[in-house]
Design a protein around this motif. Structure first.
Motif, mmCIF file in Angstrom:
data_model
loop_
_atom_site.group_PDB
_atom_site.id
_atom_site.type_symbol
_atom_site.label_atom_id
_atom_site.label_comp_id
_atom_site.label_asym_id
_atom_site.label_seq_id
_atom_site.Cartn_x
_atom_site.Cartn_y
_atom_site.Cartn_z
ATOM 1 N N ALA A 63 -42.013 -76.186 24.482
ATOM 2 C CA ALA A 63 -43.198 -76.881 23.989
ATOM 3 C C ALA A 63 -43.258 -78.301 24.538
ATOM 4 O O ALA A 63 -44.327 -78.791 24.941
ATOM 5 C CB ALA A 63 -43.197 -76.899 22.460
ATOM 6 N N THR A 87 -50.025 -77.613 23.902
ATOM 7 C CA THR A 87 -49.392 -76.850 22.828
ATOM 8 C C THR A 87 -48.370 -77.735 22.138
ATOM 9 O O THR A 87 -48.082 -78.843 22.587
ATOM 10 C CB THR A 87 -48.715 -75.579 23.379
ATOM 11 N N MET A 133 -45.917 -72.965 19.271
ATOM 12 C CA MET A 133 -44.975 -72.084 19.959
ATOM 13 C C MET A 133 -44.265 -71.179 18.957
ATOM 14 O O MET A 133 -44.063 -69.986 19.217
ATOM 15 C CB MET A 133 -43.956 -72.910 20.732
ATOM 16 N N VAL A 189 -49.437 -71.925 25.158
ATOM 17 C CA VAL A 189 -48.541 -71.238 24.218
ATOM 18 C C VAL A 189 -48.195 -69.839 24.730
ATOM 19 O O VAL A 189 -47.054 -69.385 24.604
ATOM 20 C CB VAL A 189 -49.164 -71.199 22.805
#
Length: 887
Positions: A185, A221, A226, A485
């Motif tokens: 992420a 994201t 995530m 993601v």
């Protein structure tokens, strides 16, 4: 020469890693050495240290480590990394508390009678441990020590037993909370920014427009997204493992026999099951549930997990007696008390302290509950510290692991900077873009490279070295238009295989270290082959159905208190699909509601209000018709796409080649202008000749653009403009159909306050005529502000404001003030008449009109999405839409 030093960088890094040199130092060391070599060679050969760098110079790239140190540790935007030590502490503490042992024994007793039950139990426990500890080594070792002997005693196939344990132990890499997902992420957040810049540049080059519509932008994201995105794929992988073991056991029962539990399934048995399962499941619920429900951030959830692990360890590793569970019971009681206070009292601390509201009783209960929770944590910590110095060892191990992760992050940032300094990123981009087949060919190559790297590198190195290089390229592609993601989860699933693939699969080493001598290494390798294939199968399923990843983050976002408003540009296409579907299902009822509204007697209203409402009802009819126009124009674009897409791909490829040549021409011409030293003219002539060759190539490419391209492009652009115009016209009509009605209802909703001000308004006459100017000015100001706060009363407020200004100063004009006051009274009386009539005769009909349109034409004017709209949009936005025709 840039390519030479790029090769030097890769060779140094690969040699260091192959020799067993620590990764944390191999990555930055190779970057520093290669940069210094390039700078030294440039100085010795050309007298310029920047000569052999693709861009910038050695000073710029050597400071990358300092820059990224500041970014990792001090930038607020990257505070997600704080969760890493929290989850590491949680995992190590739970591993030391022997939770795995309890779970494995209990699950084996529950599922033993099922064919392959022991293997299914191992997978189930692996999933639970993944959602609590997330530490591969600890999980594999624990399950290898406990389950492998039991499986071998019951005649399980060695390859199935070892493969099941090794694969189940790696589930912590994809099932949240996972350190891999947090790191991905963090890396993808930076990659998304780079991809956004690249896509904007691509849009500008393709269309000539200076700004790109926000709906075409790349969305970033977060660790929370995530976690949500990986949840369903993680469960899918667990189910695939279980189904495989079950089928294997049915087809080859002798290799995975059922092992029925011989003991009594009495109250004591079920009590032990509950005591073993409920605490880790409760911890999973608190950690993941708080993230999914939007109650806690990833950092806060990490703190919850660390505290929960400490409390569980406090009663699990201590001596069993009557006080064993007291800290845990106290913690549960305090959490219940906190929940009670939050549910029943206003817990605004600032309001209570400043006497601005709030409830001191609830605050007192909350303080008591927090103190009790702290007591339970300190109590548990003291226990864990006293027993074999466990807490101290866990803290040391957490510090070591966290330091390793962060040093690798910083070293990888320096390595990536050096890779870019020598033009490696552009080399990779050009290679990927030159591949036939578009995005999916690029994606498959990248995933294959990551898979192969998993044979040799750990997941952290792959995540922090490869992802920053390839992710911006993949995210910027408008053809697939993938989400960050989804890409992160796909890479996470792929990286998971790095623990299983020989020769350096760490899960294989862990299992080999605890497996009995009877189990041969070749059997362990054979056992993981099937599970690697299952992971690849899961990758294929998630790639084909991106909704498995994207839906849950979208659902949580659209249903949360902070959901995007219905007018958000990114939601419009899906929202219009929803409206068209709803109108098609309920068109007669909506049309009838519009007709009833048009039949209302608007003559009781002033002309401006009645004309506004009449226009609103007409706009509603128009909006329904424009929905049909959107459908027609959209179908025309789709029909023309098959012809336009190949021509677009051909021309954009040619234009890309022309841009690359023009960039090279500009670079050469610039270098020629700033040359100095000996033989300048000869070198300039050489550059001029090279430029002429490049211009000829550019002209040759330009000649390959089909003569029909301009007409083809203009025809397709006309179709897309027609669709966009239909959508914009619908949106304006939909807004116009609702806004005047909402404004009128807001006016009628303030009727009570409007009527209550009549006495204050009437009393102003004497104040203006006979009162002190200052007092009259203040009174007019107060009443004027009161009217100003009411919907539709601005004309009254404006007149009173003019009267107040007339009373201001050393020589007030009472006559002018009285004239303005009389206007305010006359306006008030007019409004009073029609407001009272409209409240009884129009308000119910207008409310029914809005209620009938709220889910469809009126959706854009809502403050937030309804549940049905949110669920539809979550599914609609989960699909990757091709945007390449707009570029």
């Amino acid at each position: 020469m840039e390519l030479f030093f790029l090769a030097v960088l890769i060779v140094i890094m690969a040699s260091a890693l192959a020799s067993g040199y620590p990764v944390a130092f191999a990555l930055p060391g190779s970057a520093i050495i290669s940069i210094l070599l390039a700078a030294g060679a440039g100085y010795l050969v050309t007298g310029n240290v920047d000569a052999y760098f693709h861009s910038g110079g050695p000073s710029q790239w050597l400071t990358a480590g300092v820059t990224n140190l500041r970014g990792v540790y001090w930038e607020v935007e990257r505070d997600t990394l704080i969760a890493i030590p929290l989850f590491i502490f949680m995992g190590i503490m739970l591993q030391r508390s022997k939770i795995a042992e309890d779970l494995l024994v209990t699950m084996a007793q529950l599922f033993g009678s099922v064919p392959g039950g022991l293997g299914i139990s191992v997978v189930f426990v692996g999933a639970l441990l993944a959602a609590t500890t997330g530490i591969v080594g600890a999980t594999v070792v624990a399950m290898g020590l406990i389950s492998l002997p039991a499986m071998l005693r019951n005649n399980y196939s060695q390859s199935l037993a070892t493969g099941t344990i090794a694969a189940s132990g790696t589930l912590g890499q994809i099932i949240p909370p996972s350190i891999v997902l947090i790191i991905l992420a963090d890396q993808l957040a930076s990659a998304s920014d780079q991809a956004s810049t690249a896509r904007k540049a691509l849009y500008k080059d393709a269309t000539g427009e200076l700004s790109m519509p926000s709906v075409f932008d790349v969305a970033s994201t977060s660790a929370g997204e995530m976690f949500l995105g990986a949840f369903v794929p993680g469960i899918l992988l667990v189910l695939i493992y279980m189904v495989y073991i079950l089928i294997f056991a049915i087809l080859r029962p002798k290799s995975a026999p059922a092992v029925p539990y011989t003991g009594a399934r009495d109250a004591a048995f079920w009590g032990n099951v509950v005591l073993t399962l409920v605490p880790p499941l409760a911890l999973i619920f608190l950690v993941l549930g708080s993230i999914i429900a939007g109650i806690a951030t990833v950092n806060q959830a990490g703190a919850i997990g660390a505290a929960g692990a400490l409390i569980m360890a406090g009663y699990r590793i201590t001596e069993q007696n009557k006080t064993t569970y007291y800290p845990a019971i106290l913690a549960i009681f305090s959490l219940g008390l906190i929940g009670f206070a939050l549910s029943n009292y206003d817990m605004n601390v600032k309001a209570v302290l400043l006497n601005e509201g709030g409830d001191s009783t609830g605050l007192t209960i909350g303080i008591i509950a927090v103190v009790l929770l702290l007591i339970s944590l300190v109590w548990s910590a003291v226990r864990v510290l006293k027993i074999e110095n466990t807490l101290h060892e866990v803290m040391i191990e957490t510090a070591k692991t966290t330091s390793l992760v962060f040093i690798i992050l910083l070293g990888a940032a320096m390595l990536t900077a050096a890779f870019r300094a020598f033009g490696g990123e552009e080399l990779v981009r050009d290679f990927l873009n030159s591949l036939p087949g578009g995005f999916w060919t690029q994606f498959l190559i990248v995933m294959l490279v990551i898979f192969v790297l998993g044979f040799f590198l750990d997941f952290i190195e792959i995540a922090v070295v490869v992802v920053p290089i390839v992710a911006p390229i993949l995210l910027a592609d408008p053809q697939a238009n993938i989400t960050a993601v989804w890409l992160g989860v796909m890479i996470g699933l792929n990286i998971q295989t790095s623990f299983l693939t020989p020769p350096f699969g760490f899960a294989l080493f862990y299992l080999r270290g605890v497996a009995p001598a009877i189990v041969k290494t070749v059997q362990i390798y054979k056992g993981v082959i099937a599970f690697i294939a299952l992971q690849i199968l899961a990758l294929g399923i998630v790639a084909y159905y991106p909704q498995l990843v994207n839906y849950l983050p979208n659902r949580m976002s659209f249903l949360s208190e902070k959901s995007p408003p219905p007018r958000n540009p990114r939601l419009q296409q899906c929202l219009e699909e929803y409206v068209r579907q709803e109108v098609a299902n309920d068109r007669d009822a909506i049309t009838e509601a519009i007709a009833r509204a048009q039949a209302l007697d608007l003559a009781i209203l002033p002309k401006s209000q009645s004309s506004g409402l009449s226009s609103a009802f007409a706009s509603a009819d128009k909006a329904i018709g424009l929905l049909d126009e959107i459908t027609a124009t959209e179908a025309a674009v789709v029909e023309a796409t098959d012809v336009y897409r190949p021509a677009l791909a051909q021309v954009r490829k040619l234009q890309k080649g022309m841009r690359e040549l023009e960039d090279e021409i500009a670079r050469l011409e610039k270098s020629g202008r700033y040359m100095s030293g000996e033989n300048v003219q000869a070198r300039r002539d050489k550059i001029k000749a090279r430029v002429e060759v490049l211009k000829d190539k550019r002209d040759q490419i330009a000649a390959q653009v089909p003569d029909s391209w301009k007409a083809t492009h203009e025809t397709f652009s006309a179709l897309t403009r027609a669709e966009l115009q239909a959508r914009n016209s619908y949106r304006r009509a939909a807004d116009d159909a609702v806004e005047p009605v909402s404004e009128m209802l807001a006016v009628l909703a303030d009727n009570t306050g409007f009527f209550e001000l009549e006495a204050q308004l009437t009393g102003l006459r004497g104040v203006i005529a006979d009162g002190q100017p200052a007092g009259a000015e203040e009174a007019l100001d107060q009443v004027g502000k009161a009217f100003g706060q009411l919907a539709g009363a601005n004309t009254v407020s404006s007149a009173l404001s003019k009267a107040r200004r007339a009373m201001r100063g050393s020589s007030p004009d009472r006559a002018k003030a009285m004239a303005e006051y009389d206007k305010a009274v006359a306006t008030y009386q007019d409004q009073k008449t029609w407001r009272a009539s409209a409240d009884s005769r129009l308000k119910p009909g207008l409310e029914a009109y809005l209620a009938a349109l709220s889910e469809t034409i009126g959706a854009r004017q809502q403050t937030r999405l309804s549940r049905s709209q949110a669920l539809y949009l979550a599914g609609c936005n989960s699909v990757h839409r091709d945007l390449s025709l707009n570029f």
